[in-house]
Design a protein around this motif. Structure first.
Motif, PDB file in Angstrom:
ATOM      1  N   SER A   1     -41.080  -6.543  24.909  1.00  0.00           N
ATOM      2  CA  SER A   1     -41.804  -5.525  25.681  1.00  0.00           C
ATOM      3  C   SER A   1     -40.952  -4.275  25.844  1.00  0.00           C
ATOM      4  O   SER A   1     -41.441  -3.139  25.707  1.00  0.00           O
ATOM      5  CB  SER A   1     -42.186  -6.086  27.062  1.00  0.00           C
ATOM      6  OG  SER A   1     -43.005  -7.233  26.937  1.00  0.00           O
TER       7      SER A   1
ATOM      8  N   VAL B   1     -40.823  -2.269  22.604  1.00  0.00           N
ATOM      9  CA  VAL B   1     -41.997  -1.414  22.411  1.00  0.00           C
ATOM     10  C   VAL B   1     -41.852  -0.132  23.232  1.00  0.00           C
ATOM     11  O   VAL B   1     -42.057   0.982  22.730  1.00  0.00           O
ATOM     12  CB  VAL B   1     -43.290  -2.168  22.790  1.00  0.00           C
ATOM     13  CG1 VAL B   1     -44.481  -1.210  22.816  1.00  0.00           C
ATOM     14  CG2 VAL B   1     -43.546  -3.310  21.809  1.00  0.00           C
TER      15      VAL B   1
ATOM     16  N   ALA C   1     -53.965  -9.161  18.564  1.00  0.00           N
ATOM     17  CA  ALA C   1     -53.128 -10.363  18.528  1.00  0.00           C
ATOM     18  C   ALA C   1     -53.633 -11.426  19.503  1.00  0.00           C
ATOM     19  O   ALA C   1     -53.605 -12.624  19.200  1.00  0.00           O
ATOM     20  CB  ALA C   1     -51.681  -9.994  18.849  1.00  0.00           C
TER      21      ALA C   1
ATOM     22  N   THR D   1     -50.474 -10.622  28.325  1.00  0.00           N
ATOM     23  CA  THR D   1     -50.772 -10.342  26.919  1.00  0.00           C
ATOM     24  C   THR D   1     -51.157  -8.882  26.666  1.00  0.00           C
ATOM     25  O   THR D   1     -50.885  -8.361  25.583  1.00  0.00           O
ATOM     26  CB  THR D   1     -51.913 -11.250  26.425  1.00  0.00           C
ATOM     27  OG1 THR D   1     -53.022 -11.132  27.325  1.00  0.00           O
ATOM     28  CG2 THR D   1     -51.456 -12.704  26.364  1.00  0.00           C
ATOM     29  N   LEU D   2     -51.810  -8.249  27.622  1.00  0.00           N
ATOM     30  CA  LEU D   2     -52.353  -6.910  27.347  1.00  0.00           C
ATOM     31  C   LEU D   2     -51.578  -5.766  27.996  1.00  0.00           C
ATOM     32  O   LEU D   2     -51.707  -4.622  27.562  1.00  0.00           O
ATOM     33  CB  LEU D   2     -53.814  -6.836  27.795  1.00  0.00           C
ATOM     34  CG  LEU D   2     -54.776  -7.807  27.094  1.00  0.00           C
ATOM     35  CD1 LEU D   2     -56.204  -7.601  27.587  1.00  0.00           C
ATOM     36  CD2 LEU D   2     -54.719  -7.637  25.581  1.00  0.00           C
TER      37      LEU D   2
ATOM     38  N   SER E   1     -53.029  -3.313  19.247  1.00  0.00           N
ATOM     39  CA  SER E   1     -52.360  -4.422  18.565  1.00  0.00           C
ATOM     40  C   SER E   1     -52.314  -5.657  19.452  1.00  0.00           C
ATOM     41  O   SER E   1     -52.482  -6.786  18.980  1.00  0.00           O
ATOM     42  CB  SER E   1     -50.937  -4.017  18.159  1.00  0.00           C
ATOM     43  OG  SER E   1     -50.970  -3.047  17.144  1.00  0.00           O
TER      44      SER E   1
ATOM     45  N   ILE F   1     -43.539  -0.586  16.238  1.00  0.00           N
ATOM     46  CA  ILE F   1     -44.215  -0.727  17.542  1.00  0.00           C
ATOM     47  C   ILE F   1     -45.411  -1.678  17.417  1.00  0.00           C
ATOM     48  O   ILE F   1     -45.614  -2.559  18.263  1.00  0.00           O
ATOM     49  CB  ILE F   1     -44.678   0.658  18.049  1.00  0.00           C
ATOM     50  CG1 ILE F   1     -43.467   1.515  18.444  1.00  0.00           C
ATOM     51  CG2 ILE F   1     -45.632   0.511  19.232  1.00  0.00           C
ATOM     52  CD1 ILE F   1     -43.836   2.974  18.758  1.00  0.00           C
ATOM     53  N   SER F   2     -46.202  -1.492  16.373  1.00  0.00           N
ATOM     54  CA  SER F   2     -47.378  -2.356  16.191  1.00  0.00           C
ATOM     55  C   SER F   2     -46.967  -3.814  16.103  1.00  0.00           C
ATOM     56  O   SER F   2     -47.580  -4.692  16.739  1.00  0.00           O
ATOM     57  CB  SER F   2     -48.121  -1.962  14.906  1.00  0.00           C
ATOM     58  OG  SER F   2     -48.662  -0.665  15.005  1.00  0.00           O
ATOM     59  N   ALA F   3     -45.945  -4.089  15.306  1.00  0.00           N
ATOM     60  CA  ALA F   3     -45.534  -5.479  15.100  1.00  0.00           C
ATOM     61  C   ALA F   3     -44.944  -6.078  16.373  1.00  0.00           C
ATOM     62  O   ALA F   3     -45.262  -7.223  16.750  1.00  0.00           O
ATOM     63  CB  ALA F   3     -44.542  -5.547  13.954  1.00  0.00           C
TER      64      ALA F   3
ATOM     65  N   SER G   1     -45.512  -5.255  19.410  1.00  0.00           N
ATOM     66  CA  SER G   1     -46.574  -5.477  20.397  1.00  0.00           C
ATOM     67  C   SER G   1     -47.221  -6.842  20.168  1.00  0.00           C
ATOM     68  O   SER G   1     -47.567  -7.554  21.128  1.00  0.00           O
ATOM     69  CB  SER G   1     -47.632  -4.373  20.272  1.00  0.00           C
ATOM     70  OG  SER G   1     -47.064  -3.106  20.489  1.00  0.00           O
ATOM     71  N   ARG G   2     -47.395  -7.188  18.912  1.00  0.00           N
ATOM     72  CA  ARG G   2     -47.955  -8.503  18.584  1.00  0.00           C
ATOM     73  C   ARG G   2     -46.989  -9.632  18.955  1.00  0.00           C
ATOM     74  O   ARG G   2     -47.413 -10.708  19.380  1.00  0.00           O
ATOM     75  CB  ARG G   2     -48.301  -8.549  17.095  1.00  0.00           C
ATOM     76  CG  ARG G   2     -49.480  -7.659  16.722  1.00  0.00           C
ATOM     77  CD  ARG G   2     -49.733  -7.611  15.227  1.00  0.00           C
ATOM     78  NE  ARG G   2     -50.960  -6.871  14.940  1.00  0.00           N
ATOM     79  CZ  ARG G   2     -52.185  -7.405  14.930  1.00  0.00           C
ATOM     80  NH1 ARG G   2     -52.327  -8.707  15.163  1.00  0.00           N
ATOM     81  NH2 ARG G   2     -53.244  -6.669  14.683  1.00  0.00           N
ATOM     82  N   HIS G   3     -45.697  -9.387  18.784  1.00  0.00           N
ATOM     83  CA  HIS G   3     -44.720 -10.405  19.167  1.00  0.00           C
ATOM     84  C   HIS G   3     -44.885 -10.792  20.641  1.00  0.00           C
ATOM     85  O   HIS G   3     -44.772 -11.965  21.003  1.00  0.00           O
ATOM     86  CB  HIS G   3     -43.290  -9.879  18.962  1.00  0.00           C
ATOM     87  CG  HIS G   3     -42.920  -9.631  17.530  1.00  0.00           C
ATOM     88  ND1 HIS G   3     -41.734  -9.047  17.160  1.00  0.00           N
ATOM     89  CD2 HIS G   3     -43.576  -9.882  16.367  1.00  0.00           C
ATOM     90  CE1 HIS G   3     -41.675  -8.947  15.836  1.00  0.00           C
ATOM     91  NE2 HIS G   3     -42.790  -9.445  15.338  1.00  0.00           N
ATOM     92  N   CYS G   4     -45.121  -9.777  21.473  1.00  0.00           N
ATOM     93  CA  CYS G   4     -45.243 -10.039  22.921  1.00  0.00           C
ATOM     94  C   CYS G   4     -46.349 -11.053  23.194  1.00  0.00           C
ATOM     95  O   CYS G   4     -46.188 -11.987  24.002  1.00  0.00           O
ATOM     96  CB  CYS G   4     -45.559  -8.744  23.669  1.00  0.00           C
ATOM     97  SG  CYS G   4     -44.280  -7.485  23.580  1.00  0.00           S
ATOM     98  N   VAL G   5     -47.472 -10.869  22.528  1.00  0.00           N
ATOM     99  CA  VAL G   5     -48.621 -11.747  22.762  1.00  0.00           C
ATOM    100  C   VAL G   5     -48.317 -13.172  22.297  1.00  0.00           C
ATOM    101  O   VAL G   5     -48.630 -14.156  22.979  1.00  0.00           O
ATOM    102  CB  VAL G   5     -49.871 -11.195  22.040  1.00  0.00           C
ATOM    103  CG1 VAL G   5     -51.061 -12.102  22.254  1.00  0.00           C
ATOM    104  CG2 VAL G   5     -50.178  -9.776  22.523  1.00  0.00           C
ATOM    105  N   VAL G   6     -47.682 -13.272  21.155  1.00  0.00           N
ATOM    106  CA  VAL G   6     -47.352 -14.600  20.625  1.00  0.00           C
ATOM    107  C   VAL G   6     -46.377 -15.317  21.560  1.00  0.00           C
ATOM    108  O   VAL G   6     -46.543 -16.503  21.873  1.00  0.00           O
ATOM    109  CB  VAL G   6     -46.770 -14.477  19.205  1.00  0.00           C
ATOM    110  CG1 VAL G   6     -46.146 -15.797  18.760  1.00  0.00           C
ATOM    111  CG2 VAL G   6     -47.847 -14.029  18.224  1.00  0.00           C
TER     112      VAL G   6
END
Lengths: 200, 277
Positions: free
Chosen positions: A141, A144, B198, A190-191, B194, A167-169, A171-176
């Motif tokens: 986080s 980003v 995700a 997540t958001l 994103s 940044i895009s990638a 951001s996805r890491h955070c959700v995972v």
């Protein structure tokens, strides 16, 4: 970028089988090369144009900071692995951040050879304990937020495009990572990103 | 009786008289062609047949930061239109609707931020759906989903594709912007897009297919056993700007379903300065 998992080196001699560590190193070298190629592809033909304006000194300094941040993240994930984190996701995350550092190298020519020792020292313990997943989530986080500050300063469009893809990638890491923690259903986790940037 | 020493052949007809005649023909043809090429000052436009209206030229659009901001604002509204249509038709479960309501709120908030940026740049905000995107994607995809043999599956696929399209579009637009402050805004919203993409992948595809895409995992595949594309939570090392394949709807008589690919904005999707809601 396709990387064969578990495949050995191209050449090998009987009785000299590569160790798991060797294989991991090979994979990393492949990822590093691939990352540089992706970085060039991401910025398109402009990066090879003789007319392309050079990055300013301040931009290079900022990108060097971003690169060291990424290498610090890689080493923190490696620290968690060395402390017993066995999920393959940890290795994947480590490789992701190394790829970003090499992507910056591909754009700038800056050598990806050093992390931010102070930041690593601050976060190392948190990556070795039971709260490693939370620490990783917080780091992603913050990454980003940090890169958003960087992109808001860069004048060079190629550098901006590369940072945008990172940044895009991340951001996805955070959700995972939130999901791996069992908190994938918490929309705040997540958001939302309330992390402060980590600036030089 | 004289004896012909040299027999007559066809080549013997190419005598001095024939040569003069043919030279004259060449000179005459050259003069005719030269006359045809002469500018006599008349109308050079192609001939017209009938009484159709004269064609009107399209206005010239300028690609600048305001265009990027207005285009992304229009795409936010297009996605809102898609999500609201599927929600109004009852295609989401109650738990899914919780996410969708939050997503719609995020899209409206993003539109507000983009509208403010447009105004600050001296442009008019564009707080309505992108007409080209709606005609090309939202309407046909919604129609196919609503008539599908598996509405739940296709609602998930379409929703995920719409959110992923926004994520790719924001990243793509960075290269068209000139002001760093605008890039920062665009990627702040791109980061949120994103995360939404995700999240849906984590909820809907990760339990079966994992988090990592084919670029990062040997176990991952581009599509499932039935041929439907899989959207992974982390599809690659870097963020993508590639097109997003969508396959939805009931199979036709030949077993084919409706298929399309969402793409990042281009000249035909841009909201130019001469366009308004």
């Amino acid at each position: 970028m396709t990387t064969p998992k578990g495949s050995g080196p191209v050449t090998s001699t009987p009785g000299d089988a590569p160790t798991a560590e060797d294989q991991s190193d090979s994979r990393r070298r492949l990822l590093a090369g691939g990352a540089a190629a992706v970085a060039f592809a991401a910025v398109g033909a402009r990066s090879v144009s003789a007319a392309r304006p050079r990055l300013s000194t301040s931009e290079l300094s900022l990108l060097k900071y971003a690169q060291r941040f990424e290498l610090t993240a890689r080493d923190l994930y490696d620290e968690a692995i060395s402390a017993g984190a066995s999920d393959p996701l940890w290795e994947a995350m480590s490789e992701q951040h190394e790829a970003y550092a090499h992507g910056i190298s591909g754009l700038t020519g800056l050598s990806a050879d050093s992390r931010d020792d102070d930041l690593f020292g601050q976060l190392r313990v948190s990556f070795r304990g039971a709260g490693a997943l939370q620490a990783a989530y917080d780091l992603e986080s913050a990454a980003v937020s940090t890169h958003l500050e960087v992109i808001g300063t860069l004048a060079d469009v190629d550098a901006a495009e590369l940072i945008a893809s990172i940044i895009s990638a991340e951001s996805r890491h955070c959700v995972v990572l939130a999901d791996v923690m069992g908190r994938g259903n918490e929309l705040g986790m997540t958001l939302d990103n309330s992390a402060a940037p980590i600036l030089p | 009786m004289s004896e012909k020493i040299f027999p007559t052949t066809s080549s013997s007809t190419f005598d001095r008289r024939s040569l003069l005649r043919r030279s004259g023909a060449v000179v005459g043809l050259g003069a005719l062609l030269a006359a045809c090429g002469k500018d006599f000052g008349g109308d050079t436009a192609p001939g017209r047949v009938g009484l159709a209206d004269q064609a009107t030229a399209l206005p010239e659009g300028t690609i600048n930061d305001a265009l990027v901001v207005r285009t992304m604002q229009s795409l936010e509204h297009a996605v809102v239109a898609a999500l609201q249509a599927m929600g109004a038709a009852g295609l989401y479960t109650s738990s899914q609707q919780t996410y969708i309501d939050r997503f719609i709120a995020d899209h409206v908030s993003a539109s507000d931020a983009l509208g403010e940026a447009a105004s600050a740049a001296g442009a008019e905000p564009y707080a309505c759906p992108n007409p080209w995107f709606v005609d090309r994607y939202v309407t046909p995809v919604y129609d196919a989903v609503a008539a599908s043999d598996d509405v739940a599956r296709d609602t998930r696929s379409a929703t995920l594709a719409f959110e992923t399209m926004l994520a790719h579009s924001y990243q793509h637009m960075v290269g068209l912007l000139s002001e760093p402050a605008h890039r920062r805004l665009i990627m702040t919203l791109g980061s949120s897009a994103s995360r939404r993409s995700a999240l849906l992948s984590v909820l809907w595809t990760a339990p079966t297919h994992g988090y990592l895409g084919p670029a990062l995992s040997d176990a991952a595949t581009e599509s499932d056993a039935a041929g439907f594309p899989i959207q992974y939570a982390v599809p690659a090392s870097f963020g993508l700007v590639s097109q997003i394949p969508v396959i939805v709807g009931a199979p036709d008589a030949e077993g084919s379903r409706y298929g399309t690919s969402f793409q990042t904005p281009a000249e035909n999707t841009f909201v130019y300065d001469y366009m308004s809601c």
